[in-house]
Scaffold this active site. Structure first.
Site, PDB file in Angstrom:
ATOM      1  N   TYR A  33       0.822  -1.213   0.000  1.00  0.00           N
ATOM      2  CA  TYR A  33       0.000   0.000   0.000  1.00  0.00           C
ATOM      3  C   TYR A  33       0.847   1.250   0.000  1.00  0.00           C
ATOM      4  CZ  TYR A  33       0.715   0.972   5.024  1.00  0.00           C
ATOM      5  OH  TYR A  33       1.251   1.285   6.245  1.00  0.00           O
ATOM      6  N   ARG A  52       8.369   4.466  -4.154  1.00  0.00           N
ATOM      7  CA  ARG A  52       8.395   3.494  -3.049  1.00  0.00           C
ATOM      8  C   ARG A  52       7.446   2.336  -3.343  1.00  0.00           C
ATOM      9  NH1 ARG A  52       7.173   5.564   2.931  1.00  0.00           N
ATOM     10  NH2 ARG A  52       5.086   5.818   2.046  1.00  0.00           N
ATOM     11  N   ARG A  99      -7.456 -20.349  -2.047  1.00  0.00           N
ATOM     12  CA  ARG A  99      -6.423 -20.187  -1.021  1.00  0.00           C
ATOM     13  C   ARG A  99      -5.328 -21.247  -1.148  1.00  0.00           C
ATOM     14  NH1 ARG A  99      -4.712 -21.511   3.953  1.00  0.00           N
ATOM     15  NH2 ARG A  99      -3.925 -19.813   5.229  1.00  0.00           N
ATOM     16  N   HIS A 101      -0.766 -21.122  -0.473  1.00  0.00           N
ATOM     17  CA  HIS A 101       0.327 -20.195  -0.189  1.00  0.00           C
ATOM     18  C   HIS A 101       1.098 -19.764  -1.437  1.00  0.00           C
ATOM     19  CE1 HIS A 101      -0.698 -21.473   3.790  1.00  0.00           C
ATOM     20  NE2 HIS A 101       0.241 -20.721   4.344  1.00  0.00           N
ATOM     21  N   LYS A 146       6.403  -1.837   2.165  1.00  0.00           N
ATOM     22  CA  LYS A 146       5.162  -1.295   2.744  1.00  0.00           C
ATOM     23  C   LYS A 146       4.014  -2.268   2.478  1.00  0.00           C
ATOM     24  CE  LYS A 146       3.048   3.284   3.241  1.00  0.00           C
ATOM     25  NZ  LYS A 146       3.025   3.332   4.692  1.00  0.00           N
ATOM     26  N   GLU A 179      11.198   2.920  15.205  1.00  0.00           N
ATOM     27  CA  GLU A 179      10.265   3.913  14.658  1.00  0.00           C
ATOM     28  C   GLU A 179       8.937   3.816  15.397  1.00  0.00           C
ATOM     29  OE1 GLU A 179       9.314   3.033  10.520  1.00  0.00           O
ATOM     30  OE2 GLU A 179       9.201   0.889  10.928  1.00  0.00           O
ATOM     31  N   LEU A 203      10.524   1.510   7.904  1.00  0.00           N
ATOM     32  CA  LEU A 203       9.992   1.946   6.618  1.00  0.00           C
ATOM     33  C   LEU A 203      10.750   3.198   6.165  1.00  0.00           C
ATOM     34  CD1 LEU A 203       7.496   1.296   4.696  1.00  0.00           C
ATOM     35  CD2 LEU A 203       6.656   3.473   5.555  1.00  0.00           C
TER      36      LEU A 203
HETATM   37  N1  PMP Z   1       6.991   3.995   9.515  1.00  0.00           N
HETATM   38  C1  PMP Z   1       5.848   3.292   9.469  1.00  0.00           C
HETATM   39  C2  PMP Z   1       5.804   1.945  10.118  1.00  0.00           C
HETATM   40  C3  PMP Z   1       4.706   3.815   8.826  1.00  0.00           C
HETATM   41  O1  PMP Z   1       3.565   3.099   8.764  1.00  0.00           O
HETATM   42  C4  PMP Z   1       4.772   5.109   8.255  1.00  0.00           C
HETATM   43  C5  PMP Z   1       3.562   5.716   7.585  1.00  0.00           C
HETATM   44  N2  PMP Z   1       3.291   5.117   6.364  1.00  0.00           N
HETATM   45  C6  PMP Z   1       5.988   5.813   8.325  1.00  0.00           C
HETATM   46  C7  PMP Z   1       7.078   5.228   8.960  1.00  0.00           C
HETATM   47  C8  PMP Z   1       6.135   7.193   7.731  1.00  0.00           C
HETATM   48  O2  PMP Z   1       6.154   7.139   6.340  1.00  0.00           O
HETATM   49  P1  PMP Z   1       5.684   8.351   5.437  1.00  0.00           P
HETATM   50  O3  PMP Z   1       6.485   9.540   5.881  1.00  0.00           O
HETATM   51  O4  PMP Z   1       6.001   7.927   4.061  1.00  0.00           O
HETATM   52  O5  PMP Z   1       4.220   8.533   5.697  1.00  0.00           O
END
Ligand code: PMP
Length: 282
Positions: A33, A52, A99, A101, A146, A179, A203
């Site tokens: 996403y 990304r 379904r 895997h 993501k 994070e 991320l």
């Molecule tokens: N880390 C995580 C785990 C996130 O879900 C997000 C938000 N998508 C971010 C960092 C920040 O990313 P962005 O600045 O691209 O929104």
């Protein structure tokens, strides 16, 4: 203004959009996403989000999907909704198949978009900062992709809310600060910043990248280095960054006060710079 959905080429009211129960996103979290936000009717950092997204698609070995198709779908649905301050959620699953895997032969990726109004960040949080807890990072080893597989983030966020605070910060079993549940994290010490380097454990946030650019321009020194929980607790400022969050100060962590216990000058400055940068894209 209508909140809209896009489903494989068709735009409709969100309530009308349905995906089949054998969608692999639903059964295996086999989906990626992106989340874009707009300021004053213009989407911010579209190129960076699409870059990304392409990386995520490649990492999961999805078949190639035309970038123009995705861009037109995002912009078209956003424009039709006509919401100035919108959050555009785009999800692509590997497809619909019985379904199993293993990757299905010939399944077609399912593309879903929703466009909704973004709620304003609470004045109270902007003025006083938020409080957070730390939680052990139990996520998988590819947090740089993501994917919609967000259960640890969901559980951590809920644990924070149940503890009466606003968010949770992932810390590795060895004590390295990673994070937030939906944000990257920076600390400020002596007018300099530290943030986690780009590794598979976090991320690569678009806001993080935009802020690193801004810091280069305004001569704020940023080190992309590992730091531990004690370093974070002793910092003058801690703030989280994200597409909707922008820059938000964290003033209490695990019951301990950070710095002066209120949003500091670095977060305020970067928040302003980021808003100016988003404005410059208009
Ligand atoms: N880390 C995580 C785990 C996130 O879900 C997000 C938000 N998508 C971010 C960092 C920040 O990313 P962005 O600045 O691209 O929104």
């Amino acid at each position: 203004m209508p909140e809209l959905a896009y489903l494989n080429g068709k735009i409709m009211p969100i309530e009308e959009a349905r995906v089949p129960i054998e969608d692999r996103g639903y059964q295996f979290a086999d989906a990626v996403y992106e989340y874009f936000a707009s300021y004053k009717g213009k989407l911010f950092a579209v190129k960076e989000h699409l870059d990304r997204l392409e990386k995520s698609l490649r990492a999961l070995e999805f078949p190639p999907i035309s970038r123009e198709l995705l861009r037109d779908a995002v912009l078209g649905t956003f424009q039709q909704a006509g919401i100035d301050r919108a959050g555009v959620y785009l999800q692509i699953s590997r497809g619909v198949a019985p379904r199993n895997h293993a990757f299905p032969n010939g399944a077609k990726p399912q593309i879903v978009i929703t466009v909704r109004q973004v709620p304003d960040t609470s004045r109270e949080y902007l003025e006083k900062g938020i409080a957070a807890i730390t939680v052990t990072d139990i996520r998988w080893g590819r947090c740089d992709i993501k994917t919609v597989q967000l259960l640890p983030n969901v559980l951590a966020k809920q644990q924070a809310l149940s503890a009466g605070v606003q968010d949770a910060i992932f810390v590795s079993p060895e004590g390295i600060v990673r994070e937030g549940t939906s944000s990257n994290l920076f600390i400020a010490i002596g007018g300099r910043l530290k943030t986690h380097p780009l590794t598979p454990h976090i991320l690569p946030g678009i806001t993080r990248a935009v802020l690193l650019d801004i810091c280069r321009k305004i001569n704020v020194h940023v080190e992309e280095v590992f730091f531990d929980n004690n370093t974070m607790l002793a910092a003058e400022e801690v703030f989280i960054t994200g597409t909707v969050t922008e820059v938000l100060s964290v003033c209490r962590i695990d019951g301990r006060t950070i710095g002066a216990g209120k949003p500091g000058p670095m977060a305020a400055r970067l928040r302003k710079e980021l808003e100016a940068c988003a404005g410059a894209h208009l």
